[in-house]
Design a protein around this motif. Sequence first.
Motif, PDB file in Angstrom:
ATOM      1  N   CYS A  33       0.848  -1.184   0.000  1.00  0.00           N
ATOM      2  CA  CYS A  33       0.000   0.000   0.000  1.00  0.00           C
ATOM      3  C   CYS A  33       0.888   1.240   0.000  1.00  0.00           C
ATOM      4  CB  CYS A  33      -0.880  -0.028   1.247  1.00  0.00           C
ATOM      5  SG  CYS A  33      -1.773   1.468   1.561  1.00  0.00           S
ATOM      6  N   SER A  36      -0.329   8.062   1.431  1.00  0.00           N
ATOM      7  CA  SER A  36      -0.495   9.369   0.774  1.00  0.00           C
ATOM      8  C   SER A  36       0.465  10.394   1.346  1.00  0.00           C
ATOM      9  CB  SER A  36      -1.913   9.885   0.973  1.00  0.00           C
ATOM     10  OG  SER A  36      -2.829   9.013   0.425  1.00  0.00           O
ATOM     11  N   ASP A  46      -5.192   6.271   1.338  1.00  0.00           N
ATOM     12  CA  ASP A  46      -6.353   6.748   0.581  1.00  0.00           C
ATOM     13  C   ASP A  46      -7.540   5.794   0.534  1.00  0.00           C
ATOM     14  OD1 ASP A  46      -5.246   9.189  -0.085  1.00  0.00           O
ATOM     15  OD2 ASP A  46      -4.320   8.415  -1.894  1.00  0.00           O
ATOM     16  N   PHE A  47      -7.510   4.710   1.223  1.00  0.00           N
ATOM     17  CA  PHE A  47      -8.664   3.808   1.215  1.00  0.00           C
ATOM     18  C   PHE A  47      -8.870   3.205   2.596  1.00  0.00           C
ATOM     19  CE2 PHE A  47      -6.655  -0.350   1.344  1.00  0.00           C
ATOM     20  CZ  PHE A  47      -5.363  -0.044   0.983  1.00  0.00           C
ATOM     21  N   GLY A  86     -10.208   8.255   3.235  1.00  0.00           N
ATOM     22  CA  GLY A  86      -9.235   7.259   3.669  1.00  0.00           C
ATOM     23  C   GLY A  86      -9.169   7.180   5.182  1.00  0.00           C
TER      24      GLY A  86
END
Length: 110
Positions: A33, A36, A46-47, A86
């Motif tokens: 991952c 950000s 971001d998620f 996020g």
Amino acid sequence: MSARKNMERRLSVRRPTSENVYLYCKQLELERCKPSNISSRGVFIDFIPKRAYVGRRIQLVFVIDRGRTAKMIRVFAVIAHISQGGMGFGFIGKHIPSKRGDGLPKRLSP
């Protein structure tokens, strides 16, 4: 709008992460991952994984790719907030800001 709502609550500056930093978390099933942004006190992605909830304590593994080698750094964190954009993790324990200006805690600087 009150002055209190306009105040910035962050205690450290957020910086974008470099292209060679990745994040893993076994508890949340995160693999490779890309964060950000990062600061000396936390990191934002971001998620939102399915198993995430505010207050959950987890272990994050930062991987800094150095071409032929990689450096792995394990840190403990807590999920500090979840929003539509996020989720943010707060590092648990003592974190020393980098003097290099790259936004990474000292032990995460390449």
